[in-house]
Structure formats: C-alpha cells, structure tokens
Design an enzyme around this catalytic site. Structure first.
Site, short mmCIF file in Angstrom:
data_model
loop_
_atom_site.label_atom_id
_atom_site.label_comp_id
_atom_site.label_asym_id
_atom_site.label_seq_id
_atom_site.Cartn_x
_atom_site.Cartn_y
_atom_site.Cartn_z
N HIS A 101 -6.54 -6.08 -1.66
CA HIS A 101 -5.43 -5.22 -1.25
C HIS A 101 -4.40 -5.95 -0.40
O HIS A 101 -3.20 -5.69 -0.53
CB HIS A 101 -5.98 -4.02 -0.47
CG HIS A 101 -5.05 -2.87 -0.36
ND1 HIS A 101 -4.48 -2.25 -1.45
CD2 HIS A 101 -4.57 -2.21 0.73
CE1 HIS A 101 -3.69 -1.26 -1.05
NE2 HIS A 101 -3.74 -1.22 0.27
N ASP B 216 -8.02 -5.44 -6.44
CA ASP B 216 -7.84 -4.31 -5.54
C ASP B 216 -8.17 -3.01 -6.26
O ASP B 216 -7.70 -2.78 -7.38
CB ASP B 216 -6.39 -4.28 -5.05
CG ASP B 216 -6.09 -3.07 -4.18
OD1 ASP B 216 -7.02 -2.57 -3.52
OD2 ASP B 216 -4.92 -2.65 -4.15
N SER C 120 0.82 -1.20 0.00
CA SER C 120 0.00 0.00 0.00
C SER C 120 0.87 1.26 0.00
O SER C 120 1.68 1.44 -0.90
CB SER C 120 -0.96 -0.04 1.19
OG SER C 120 -1.99 0.90 1.03
#
Length: 467
Positions: A444, A388, A166
C-alpha cells in the site's frame, strides 16, 4: 533615509516565508539540514487550524515545483508520508533518531505535507468539532493551499502538483477540481498512489485479486460464479442475490481505511503486519470474530463499540508500525521545534474520531478525472503497488480504462536503477495526459516498500520524462 530603509524591510518581509515557522533545529538529526524547512498552521474558516510541514527542494527551491502530499484514511496523518515514505528524514526504530533519506522527493521538489482533515495529527479546531465529509474537506484543503501561498508568496508562481495515496484518491481529484478553476494556482497535474477511485470497481476487483492470490478456495469461487455472476459479468459490490451476499461481502463499500473489518490483513499481501498498541490489538481481536464476509455496517457498529472502550484507540493501517513516529512526534522538544500548538491533541497516525464520524460523499471520482483530462493541460498519474489488497491495482486499472482515453503507449514494462543495477519496476500504460503504472512487489505504501522505484517514477512524472 531611515523611513526608506524601514519601508524596504517591510517590503522584503512581505515577500518571504514566515520566519516564525522556520524549523531552525530538528531533534534527532546528527547533522541539521542544509535546506530550509517550516512547520506551523494554516488557519481557515471557522477557526480551523491545519498543521503543515514544508521542506524546500534540495535542488533549486526557487524554480522547482511545489508538491502537496496527503495521506488517506480518512483520518490518517500526512506526516506518515513525511517520516516513513518519501520525506527527507526517515524515523528510526528507536523513535528518537532520524536518518536522511537517499530517495527523498524533496531532492527535486518543494514538498508540502498537510495534516488534513482538522482533527488529524496536530491539526485542530477550537470548537473540537471533528465531524466532516468529502465536500468540506476539499474546500478546507483548497483554503489551506490559498493560505499557504499567502504565507509563501515566493512560491505562488511555481508549478503545483497535488499528490497522495489511499483515501487521497478522493481527496486529490476533488481538491484539483477546485484548484483548476482558480487562476492564482499554477496547477500542472495530480498523482494518486493506491487510491480509492471507485468503491464498486475496488470491491469487485478485490474478489478476483483474492482468488488469484489463493485466498478463496475453488469451492467458494465456484459458488461466487454461480450466484454473483450472470451473462459473463460478476457483481460482488451490490448484488441482491441472497446466495451471493451470503457467500462473500469482502469489505462491502469499505474505503481504503484502517478499520480491520475483516479477518484478513488487507493492506498488502506480504504477511508482515505488526502493531504494539493495546487498543489496536483489541480491534484486531474484534476483526477476525466478524468473519470474512461481514456487512460493513455491522463492522462499524462493533468497531465503535471497541473504540468506546479505549480513550486513545488507534486505527493504524495494517502492515505499519506507528510506534517510532508516535514517540518522536509526541516528544516535547520535537513539538516545540515544529511550533505545535498546545491546543493540538497528542499525535496519532490515524484519528478514530475523524474516521468514525466522516461522511463519504463520493462513491467514485470519474467526473473529476474527466474534467481534468478534458482541459488537455494537466498530467495525471495513477500508480499502484501490485500486492496491495486495500486498494488493489486491478480496481484502479479498471477505473483508468473506464475513462476511455486515447492510448498513446500500450502496456509495457518500465525499469529503474538501484544499488543492485537495472530493475523491472512494473508495468505502465500511457494515454493522452494520463498514465497507469504498477510497482512490482510493493504494498500500500509504495515509497516505503520500493523507495528507488517510487523516486524514479515520481521524478519522471514531474520532469515529463518517459516512464
């Protein structure tokens, strides 16, 4: 003789891990771990204390690589990676018990989970100043690594890999840029999962991703093509055409962060989000009222307003349930076992204080990647779960292609074994010292969604095996 013995003991003590940080008993485990683990603080400049949790390899800790892991946010704890993704123990729904993870990454590496920046998780500063930015964080993470190897000198010559997901798409390459210039480290490479590499490419690709997943109707798509595109190129990121910005500004300049600035859940496209915290529920009520095409500045103003209503507001990433981890890590016996300072705040997955006061310096990190690749010695892996929406695979694929590296292996499927047999893991394209890889059906948090695939990918990267 006594003097010689004392000198020998002092010498041995200087070459060993800090005994005071060893976790000798971890609540929640039916059977205590056979490998050693340590939890404590790495103290850096200005009396900042970064909490770490270090688990030795289950294979050969003396020779196996040391792998740093950072979660993103900015402002989210790396203990999420430890307890819900690829750590040796996975927190259970009761918030009390831990179960061993058959796909733990410490089966083949020494894993260092660092709670960064200061103010995240159990990391704290005496002055309670948690305003920071990309540049300061990269320096503090570098200093923390220096301090770690000072405390654990027996690992200083081991191979070192920097990894994360991320917003660690910013953390990791900016840290690597510093580490690669320090010969004291045996840096071998970096791996970034579902990472933010370029705001522009992420935002532009997100619109295509949303359309091809049925989230934008044909009428809206036609309007976007008319007002946002010219000469075969579309600009959804910084388009000055009023008609374009009126129709869509999906998460404009929004990093991979848990801010709920849209009515859509952006963490993945699987539709299984949940949360149990009233403050987070309030943020989710605010989010949809902002509308799909909201300007991010307006979003943050409303978000700060909502946050001010709640002393302990949480900004958990969508599609995550932090309740079990929060219950476990705030248990007094667990805090004692992990040697948590009484100055540390109650643990939350993501800090609103850090997130809302964070200064984003880097809008893209191609310079850092090119510097690593130009050295011709470091391995780089960029991987994405293909459903994602926070940091979608198209944006990262575009970013990797923009580096213009020599192609070694054209895009192909890659496979792995799980309990059901041989599976297609996704697709991979390999360049010189660089690979871009997708994980089929993952959101994610790849190790959470596809643990067997993630472990296979990680082990092949670490061991220089073909994907």
């Amino acid at each position: 003789m006594c003097v010689l013995l004392l000198a020998l003991l002092l010498l041995l003590g200087s070459e060993a891990a800090p005994q005071g940080d060893e976790v000798v008993y971890l609540p929640g485990l039916g059977k205590q771990a056979a490998f050693k683990q340590y939890s404590g603080y790495l103290t850096i400049a200005n009396n900042k204390h970064l909490h770490y949790w270090f688990v030795e390899s289950q294979l050969n800790p003396a020779k196996d690589p040391v792998v740093l892991w950072l979660n993103g946010g900015p402002g989210c704890s790396s203990l999420d990676g430890m307890l819900t993704e690829h750590g040796p123990f996975l927190i259970q729904d009761d918030g009390v018990s831990l179960e061993y993870n058959p796909y733990s990454w410490n089966k083949i590496s020494n894993m260092l989970y660092l709670e960064s920046p200061v103010g995240v998780g159990f990391s704290y500063s005496k002055d309670k100043n948690y305003v920071t930015n990309d540049t300061e964080v990269s320096m503090n993470n570098y200093l923390a690594l220096k301090q770690f190897f000072k405390l654990f000198p027996e690992y200083s010559k081991n191979q070192l890999f920097l990894t994360g997901e991320s917003y660690a798409g910013i953390y990791i390459p900016t840290l690597a840029e510093r580490v690669m210039e320090d010969p004291a480290f045996n840096l071998q490479g970096i791996a970034v999962g579902n990472g933010m590499a370029s705001y522009e490419l992420n935002d532009n690709s997100l619109v295509y991703f949303a359309y091809y997943h049925g989230l934008l109707g044909n009428q809206l798509w036609a309007q976007l093509q008319t007002f946002c595109c010219s000469k075969g190129k579309c600009d959804f990121y910084n388009n000055h055409n009023v008609n374009c910005s009126k129709n869509v500004r999906p998460h404009e300049k929004l990093p991979c962060s848990p801010t709920y600035c849209s009515g859509l859940v952006i963490s993945d496209d699987l539709g299984n989000s949940f949360t149990r915290h009233p403050a987070t529920q309030r943020l989710k009520q605010v989010g949809p009222s902002l509308g799909y095409g909201i300007d991010i500045r307006t979003c943050f103003q409303k978000l700060r307003g909502a946050a001010s209503l709640f002393k302990n507001v949480r900004l958990d990433p969508p599609c995550t349930n932090s309740t079990p981890s929060t219950l476990y890590l705030n248990n007094a016996y667990v805090r004692a076992a992990l040697h948590i300072s009484p100055d540390a705040l109650p643990w939350v997955l993501c800090s609103s204080v850090v997130n809302l006061n964070y200064g984003r310096v880097y809008m893209e990190v191609s310079k850092q990647y090119l510097k690593l690749l130009g050295a011709l010695v470091y391995r780089v892996l960029v991987y994405n779960g293909d459903v994602d929406m926070a940091c979608n695979f198209m944006g990262d694929e575009w970013f990797v292609e923009s580096l213009q590296q020599k192609v070694d292996v054209q895009r192909r499927t890659w496979t792995y074994q799980d309990k059901a047999g041989l599976q297609v893991g996704g697709f991979v394209k390999e360049f010189c010292n660089l690979a871009f890889l997708t994980i089929k059906g993952s959101g994610h948090m790849v190790p959470t969604d596809k643990p067997a695939a993630a472990y296979t990918m990680f082990s092949r990267f670490l061991l220089r095996q073909p994907f």
